[in-house]
Design a protein around this motif. Sequence first.
Motif, PDB file in Angstrom:
ATOM      1  N   THR A  77      -4.689   2.159   9.145  1.00 30.45           N
ATOM      2  CA  THR A  77      -5.280   2.910   8.182  1.00 30.45           C
ATOM      3  C   THR A  77      -4.846   4.359   8.173  1.00 30.45           C
ATOM      4  O   THR A  77      -4.626   4.820   7.001  1.00 30.45           O
ATOM      5  CB  THR A  77      -6.856   2.949   8.444  1.00 30.45           C
ATOM      6  N   GLN A  78      -4.425   4.963   9.239  1.00 27.71           N
ATOM      7  CA  GLN A  78      -4.059   6.144   9.124  1.00 27.71           C
ATOM      8  C   GLN A  78      -2.705   6.369   8.642  1.00 27.71           C
ATOM      9  O   GLN A  78      -2.539   7.360   8.067  1.00 27.71           O
ATOM     10  CB  GLN A  78      -4.176   6.693  10.748  1.00 27.71           C
ATOM     11  N   ALA A  79      -1.867   5.309   8.956  1.00 24.94           N
ATOM     12  CA  ALA A  79      -0.477   5.382   8.416  1.00 24.94           C
ATOM     13  C   ALA A  79      -0.497   5.210   6.631  1.00 24.94           C
ATOM     14  O   ALA A  79       0.164   6.030   6.229  1.00 24.94           O
ATOM     15  CB  ALA A  79       0.348   4.449   8.979  1.00 24.94           C
ATOM     16  N   PHE A  80      -1.554   4.536   6.336  1.00 24.63           N
ATOM     17  CA  PHE A  80      -1.670   4.425   4.961  1.00 24.63           C
ATOM     18  C   PHE A  80      -2.166   5.632   4.507  1.00 24.63           C
ATOM     19  O   PHE A  80      -1.740   6.278   3.320  1.00 24.63           O
ATOM     20  CB  PHE A  80      -2.658   2.923   4.602  1.00 24.63           C
ATOM     21  N   THR A  81      -3.169   6.021   4.902  1.00 22.71           N
ATOM     22  CA  THR A  81      -3.906   7.214   4.505  1.00 22.71           C
ATOM     23  C   THR A  81      -2.928   8.377   4.259  1.00 22.71           C
ATOM     24  O   THR A  81      -2.751   9.244   3.357  1.00 22.71           O
ATOM     25  CB  THR A  81      -5.109   7.768   5.197  1.00 22.71           C
ATOM     26  N   LYS A  82      -2.088   8.665   5.354  1.00 25.64           N
ATOM     27  CA  LYS A  82      -0.963   9.586   5.297  1.00 25.64           C
ATOM     28  C   LYS A  82      -0.128   9.701   4.080  1.00 25.64           C
ATOM     29  O   LYS A  82       0.039  10.655   3.678  1.00 25.64           O
ATOM     30  CB  LYS A  82      -0.305   9.555   6.804  1.00 25.64           C
ATOM     31  N   HIS A  83       0.438   8.315   3.706  1.00 22.45           N
ATOM     32  CA  HIS A  83       1.311   8.517   2.571  1.00 22.45           C
ATOM     33  C   HIS A  83       0.449   8.595   1.432  1.00 22.45           C
ATOM     34  O   HIS A  83       0.970   9.268   0.381  1.00 22.45           O
ATOM     35  CB  HIS A  83       1.603   6.979   2.546  1.00 22.45           C
ATOM     36  N   PHE A  84      -0.627   8.145   1.299  1.00 17.85           N
ATOM     37  CA  PHE A  84      -1.580   8.445   0.061  1.00 17.85           C
ATOM     38  C   PHE A  84      -1.993   9.972  -0.189  1.00 17.85           C
ATOM     39  O   PHE A  84      -2.059  10.453  -1.051  1.00 17.85           O
ATOM     40  CB  PHE A  84      -2.628   7.642  -0.139  1.00 17.85           C
ATOM     41  N   ASP A  85      -2.137  10.387   1.030  1.00 20.25           N
ATOM     42  CA  ASP A  85      -2.580  12.002   1.283  1.00 20.25           C
ATOM     43  C   ASP A  85      -0.961  12.722   0.935  1.00 20.25           C
ATOM     44  O   ASP A  85      -1.413  13.815   0.283  1.00 20.25           O
ATOM     45  CB  ASP A  85      -2.880  12.394   2.365  1.00 20.25           C
ATOM     46  N   ASN A  86      -0.085  12.274   0.849  1.00 16.44           N
ATOM     47  CA  ASN A  86       1.295  12.959   0.267  1.00 16.44           C
ATOM     48  C   ASN A  86       1.660  12.470  -0.877  1.00 16.44           C
ATOM     49  O   ASN A  86       2.741  12.348  -1.317  1.00 16.44           O
ATOM     50  CB  ASN A  86       2.434  12.728   1.629  1.00 16.44           C
ATOM     51  N   ASP A  87       0.783  12.119  -1.739  1.00 17.44           N
ATOM     52  CA  ASP A  87       1.020  11.423  -3.116  1.00 17.44           C
ATOM     53  C   ASP A  87       1.763  10.204  -3.442  1.00 17.44           C
ATOM     54  O   ASP A  87       2.244  10.140  -4.592  1.00 17.44           O
ATOM     55  CB  ASP A  87       1.711  12.853  -3.848  1.00 17.44           C
ATOM     56  N   CYS A  88       1.804   9.286  -2.603  1.00 20.00           N
ATOM     57  CA  CYS A  88       2.402   8.209  -2.868  1.00 20.00           C
ATOM     58  C   CYS A  88       1.259   7.313  -4.097  1.00 20.00           C
ATOM     59  O   CYS A  88       0.252   7.449  -3.780  1.00 20.00           O
ATOM     60  CB  CYS A  88       2.558   7.239  -1.561  1.00 20.00           C
ATOM     61  N   ASP A  89       2.008   6.518  -4.708  1.00 21.39           N
ATOM     62  CA  ASP A  89       1.261   5.693  -5.875  1.00 21.39           C
ATOM     63  C   ASP A  89       0.644   4.471  -4.976  1.00 21.39           C
ATOM     64  O   ASP A  89      -0.328   3.860  -5.130  1.00 21.39           O
ATOM     65  CB  ASP A  89       2.039   5.460  -7.028  1.00 21.39           C
ATOM     66  N   SER A  90       1.545   3.915  -4.285  1.00 18.71           N
ATOM     67  CA  SER A  90       1.390   2.798  -3.417  1.00 18.71           C
ATOM     68  C   SER A  90       2.065   2.749  -1.987  1.00 18.71           C
ATOM     69  O   SER A  90       2.934   3.701  -1.670  1.00 18.71           O
ATOM     70  CB  SER A  90       2.064   1.601  -4.138  1.00 18.71           C
ATOM     71  N   VAL A  91       1.765   1.958  -1.209  1.00 24.36           N
ATOM     72  CA  VAL A  91       2.146   1.847   0.107  1.00 24.36           C
ATOM     73  C   VAL A  91       2.604   0.294   0.078  1.00 24.36           C
ATOM     74  O   VAL A  91       1.968  -0.611  -0.075  1.00 24.36           O
ATOM     75  CB  VAL A  91       1.150   1.853   1.332  1.00 24.36           C
ATOM     76  N   VAL A  92       4.014   0.057   1.071  1.00 23.18           N
ATOM     77  CA  VAL A  92       4.273  -1.155   1.390  1.00 23.18           C
ATOM     78  C   VAL A  92       4.457  -1.383   2.896  1.00 23.18           C
ATOM     79  O   VAL A  92       5.170  -0.392   3.182  1.00 23.18           O
ATOM     80  CB  VAL A  92       5.606  -1.582   0.745  1.00 23.18           C
ATOM     81  N   CYS A  93       3.753  -2.185   3.387  1.00 27.35           N
ATOM     82  CA  CYS A  93       3.649  -2.217   4.837  1.00 27.35           C
ATOM     83  C   CYS A  93       4.476  -3.713   5.077  1.00 27.35           C
ATOM     84  O   CYS A  93       4.027  -4.622   4.873  1.00 27.35           O
ATOM     85  CB  CYS A  93       2.384  -2.195   5.398  1.00 27.35           C
ATOM     86  N   ILE A  94       5.597  -3.572   6.145  1.00 24.51           N
ATOM     87  CA  ILE A  94       6.386  -4.643   6.452  1.00 24.51           C
ATOM     88  C   ILE A  94       6.115  -4.845   7.879  1.00 24.51           C
ATOM     89  O   ILE A  94       6.657  -3.813   8.668  1.00 24.51           O
ATOM     90  CB  ILE A  94       7.905  -4.385   5.914  1.00 24.51           C
TER      91      ILE A  94
END
Length: 184
Positions: A77-94
Amino acid sequence: MCETKAMTKVGIVTDSSCDLGLDHAAALGVEVVPLFISFGDTDYVDGEQITTTEFYKKMAAAEELPKTAAPSPGRFTQAFTKHFDNDCDSVVCINLSSQISATMESAISGAANLNDDLRQRTHIVDSGSVTAGLGNLVIAAAQLAADGTDAATIVTEVQAASDRTRVLGTINTLENLRRGGRIG
């Protein structure tokens, strides 16, 4: 963090079993969620409390083989939120293959902790692979993200590459297989 050359900004997340050095992952803008490693009663956070070199030294000296545990959903959750907080439109987690680890389940649970909007923009991908196989998929995804590729296309490309990925390995000794009960 988010890589882009166009309008789409996609963040890439993986777990520490990808065997990318933290500096390499950071240079790619990839957020790495660490697994946990236990040597007997002592637990370590992979890459934070124990290096790869230290791991192999401890493994060689240990009477029992180490055990690993999936990261907590909160770490994802923290990793995803970090990307969204940095203006990412989406996140891909592999992640590490779901056939050998609960890491995928943890990532899915971590995404479930996000609000509805962010959860819908978070894509969890089972690499079906380990170590360098996973790492190569993550590198490819990060390069696509840097080129401005959208999340759906990255997911499709990673899944196609995963189907073609094979990991072969050799070992110096059968001792760890014997100690782990895999051979007599």
